[in-house]
Write a protein that holds these residues in place. Sequence first.
Motif, PDB file in Angstrom:
ATOM      1  N   GLN A 245       0.738  -1.443   0.096  1.00 55.85           N
ATOM      2  CA  GLN A 245       0.156  -0.443  -0.090  1.00 55.85           C
ATOM      3  C   GLN A 245       0.808   1.191  -0.080  1.00 55.85           C
ATOM      4  OE1 GLN A 245      -2.644   0.161   3.038  1.00 55.85           O
ATOM      5  NE2 GLN A 245      -3.865   2.240   2.469  1.00 55.85           N
ATOM      6  N   GLN A 246       2.060   1.211   1.013  1.00 55.56           N
ATOM      7  CA  GLN A 246       2.697   2.150   1.284  1.00 55.56           C
ATOM      8  C   GLN A 246       3.357   2.967  -0.249  1.00 55.56           C
ATOM      9  OE1 GLN A 246       5.281   2.801   4.221  1.00 55.56           O
ATOM     10  NE2 GLN A 246       3.500   2.587   5.947  1.00 55.56           N
ATOM     11  N   ARG A 247       3.843   1.643  -1.180  1.00 55.04           N
ATOM     12  CA  ARG A 247       4.437   2.039  -2.382  1.00 55.04           C
ATOM     13  C   ARG A 247       3.919   1.962  -3.467  1.00 55.04           C
ATOM     14  NH1 ARG A 247       4.618  -1.392  -7.048  1.00 55.04           N
ATOM     15  NH2 ARG A 247       3.268  -3.153  -5.572  1.00 55.04           N
ATOM     16  N   HIS A 248       2.695   1.583  -3.535  1.00 60.31           N
ATOM     17  CA  HIS A 248       0.975   2.872  -4.052  1.00 60.31           C
ATOM     18  C   HIS A 248       0.819   3.572  -4.510  1.00 60.31           C
ATOM     19  CE1 HIS A 248      -2.075   2.452  -7.252  1.00 60.31           C
ATOM     20  NE2 HIS A 248      -2.867   2.676  -5.771  1.00 60.31           N
ATOM     21  N   VAL A 249       0.922   4.386  -3.261  1.00 61.72           N
ATOM     22  CA  VAL A 249       0.909   5.537  -2.570  1.00 61.72           C
ATOM     23  C   VAL A 249       2.507   6.502  -2.771  1.00 61.72           C
ATOM     24  CG1 VAL A 249       0.538   7.299  -0.545  1.00 61.72           C
ATOM     25  CG2 VAL A 249      -1.159   5.005  -0.620  1.00 61.72           C
ATOM     26  N   ALA A 250       3.338   5.504  -2.458  1.00 61.64           N
ATOM     27  CA  ALA A 250       4.608   6.608  -3.410  1.00 61.64           C
ATOM     28  C   ALA A 250       4.943   6.556  -4.514  1.00 61.64           C
ATOM     29  CB  ALA A 250       5.827   5.507  -2.605  1.00 61.64           C
ATOM     30  N   GLY A 251       4.276   5.661  -5.738  1.00 62.67           N
ATOM     31  CA  GLY A 251       4.230   5.764  -7.058  1.00 62.67           C
ATOM     32  C   GLY A 251       3.140   7.259  -7.387  1.00 62.67           C
TER      33      GLY A 251
ATOM     34  N   ARG B 136       2.825   9.411  -6.028  1.00 68.25           N
ATOM     35  CA  ARG B 136       2.956  10.694  -5.670  1.00 68.25           C
ATOM     36  C   ARG B 136       4.306  10.884  -6.399  1.00 68.25           C
ATOM     37  NH1 ARG B 136       4.245   9.258  -0.690  1.00 68.25           N
ATOM     38  NH2 ARG B 136       6.301   8.875  -0.996  1.00 68.25           N
ATOM     39  N   HIS B 137       5.443   9.723  -6.993  1.00 70.94           N
ATOM     40  CA  HIS B 137       6.244  10.369  -7.672  1.00 70.94           C
ATOM     41  C   HIS B 137       5.718  10.674  -9.260  1.00 70.94           C
ATOM     42  CE1 HIS B 137       9.053   9.176  -5.123  1.00 70.94           C
ATOM     43  NE2 HIS B 137       9.190   8.071  -5.349  1.00 70.94           N
TER      44      HIS B 137
ATOM     45  N   THR C 164       2.732  12.222  -9.880  1.00 66.43           N
ATOM     46  CA  THR C 164       2.402  13.640  -9.852  1.00 66.43           C
ATOM     47  C   THR C 164       3.148  14.423  -9.872  1.00 66.43           C
ATOM     48  OG1 THR C 164       0.505  12.432  -8.432  1.00 66.43           O
ATOM     49  CG2 THR C 164       0.762  14.837  -8.324  1.00 66.43           C
ATOM     50  N   ALA C 165       4.818  14.305  -9.054  1.00 66.38           N
ATOM     51  CA  ALA C 165       5.407  14.795  -8.652  1.00 66.38           C
ATOM     52  C   ALA C 165       6.301  15.013 -10.604  1.00 66.38           C
ATOM     53  CB  ALA C 165       6.780  15.082  -8.092  1.00 66.38           C
ATOM     54  N   ARG C 166       6.363  14.286 -11.178  1.00 61.91           N
ATOM     55  CA  ARG C 166       6.869  14.685 -12.711  1.00 61.91           C
ATOM     56  C   ARG C 166       5.868  15.326 -13.978  1.00 61.91           C
ATOM     57  NH1 ARG C 166       8.268   8.418 -11.803  1.00 61.91           N
ATOM     58  NH2 ARG C 166       5.871   8.367 -13.210  1.00 61.91           N
ATOM     59  N   VAL C 167       4.519  15.375 -13.466  1.00 64.73           N
ATOM     60  CA  VAL C 167       3.501  15.934 -13.988  1.00 64.73           C
ATOM     61  C   VAL C 167       4.020  17.240 -13.883  1.00 64.73           C
ATOM     62  CG1 VAL C 167       0.950  16.089 -15.054  1.00 64.73           C
ATOM     63  CG2 VAL C 167       2.140  13.742 -14.140  1.00 64.73           C
ATOM     64  N   MET C 168       3.615  18.134 -12.701  1.00 64.67           N
ATOM     65  CA  MET C 168       3.586  18.600 -12.114  1.00 64.67           C
ATOM     66  C   MET C 168       5.299  19.427 -12.573  1.00 64.67           C
ATOM     67  SD  MET C 168       0.982  19.661 -10.495  1.00 64.67           S
ATOM     68  CE  MET C 168       1.346  21.401 -10.371  1.00 64.67           C
ATOM     69  N   LYS C 169       6.042  19.019 -12.821  1.00 59.29           N
ATOM     70  CA  LYS C 169       7.303  19.198 -13.115  1.00 59.29           C
ATOM     71  C   LYS C 169       7.797  19.413 -14.816  1.00 59.29           C
ATOM     72  CE  LYS C 169      11.989  18.656 -12.877  1.00 59.29           C
ATOM     73  NZ  LYS C 169      13.621  17.450 -12.609  1.00 59.29           N
ATOM     74  N   ARG C 170       7.002  18.505 -15.247  1.00 61.03           N
ATOM     75  CA  ARG C 170       6.734  19.325 -16.569  1.00 61.03           C
ATOM     76  C   ARG C 170       5.836  20.717 -16.695  1.00 61.03           C
ATOM     77  NH1 ARG C 170       6.475  13.411 -17.484  1.00 61.03           N
ATOM     78  NH2 ARG C 170       4.324  13.358 -17.397  1.00 61.03           N
ATOM     79  N   ALA C 171       4.450  20.158 -16.281  1.00 64.04           N
ATOM     80  CA  ALA C 171       3.442  21.894 -15.764  1.00 64.04           C
ATOM     81  C   ALA C 171       4.487  22.506 -16.168  1.00 64.04           C
ATOM     82  CB  ALA C 171       2.190  21.525 -15.432  1.00 64.04           C
ATOM     83  N   LEU C 172       5.042  22.830 -15.399  1.00 65.03           N
ATOM     84  CA  LEU C 172       6.106  24.238 -14.253  1.00 65.03           C
ATOM     85  C   LEU C 172       7.106  24.527 -15.888  1.00 65.03           C
ATOM     86  CD1 LEU C 172       6.619  23.455 -10.758  1.00 65.03           C
ATOM     87  CD2 LEU C 172       4.614  25.322 -11.251  1.00 65.03           C
TER      88      LEU C 172
END
Length: 308
Positions: free
Chosen positions: A52-58, A60-61, A63-71
């Motif tokens: 479960q924690q691995r899935h949540v971390a996946g 999160r990462h 989402t971070a990649r998408v946000m970085k590309r958007a910024l």
Amino acid sequence: MNINVASDQSASDLAQTGYRQLDLMPGDDADKPACTGRYEHVHQLTVYPNAQQRHVAGLRHATARVMKRALSATGIDARAASARLARAWNGGLLHIALAALAAARRCLWSHDEVRVYAMPANRVGSPPPALSLRRDALDDLLTFKPVPGTSPRQEFLARARARLGNGDHVYTCVEGGTLIHHGWTAENQSCALLTEVAQELPLPPRSSVLYDYYTHPGARGQGIYTRSLRHMLHAVASNGCSDWIFIWVLAGNGAFRRVIEQAGFDYYGSAFQRTVLGFARRSSTFAASTAQARQTVSLRVPVGEDAL
């Protein structure tokens, strides 16, 4: 648990060549290919206690990649934005509230003026003695030590790396193992983007700019900026790539204006931005000076607030 793995051969190569720094930052920055002589893979192993924690971390990462590309698409450095947010949060609620009030005040009312100065390259005099400046010395930049009001070391180095990757040049002075002064130049600029007032200024062909000067607080009041400015003027003029040299500064910075004018710069014009209740009105006095300019490129930041 995070484990960074690097090959023993990399450490051996660094020791044999005398290097003391190994960049383990992510390698997908656009400026890195221009600044990198060699790549090696670095692996990170993360162990999670359950699926479960691995899935949540996946998630999160991802989402971070998408946000970085958007910024990045909007021209915002994600790493720098994250660092600024962390600094604001660490400063506490009072710091955040004061920053919000300052931003709100500027939206309600503000009046900014940027003064631009120019000098023909053939009018530049000789550099002053007794100031040792080095050009594009990366080991000098590594001696930067942040003080209150400056960028964190990681952000400073990332910004410097990006500028060097774009072809700009930095002049540095180190004393006692600390970077006490730096200034930047950019050659062959054809238009200035004056970010403080959100205006573009076309420049004559073969123009260079001087920008972002800084002097460590412990070294101010010794005339370092004055001598550095003359040194860099001479260096740019000696390259033979420029007919004009430009510099700009906020109008309220009287000390910098005096140094610039005493160095021989002529006042070129001003750009203004007045904001009232969120509506900005912009004007400038550049029309007569730039009638023959046509091309566009961007000028980085003002000369600096902390060089004297």
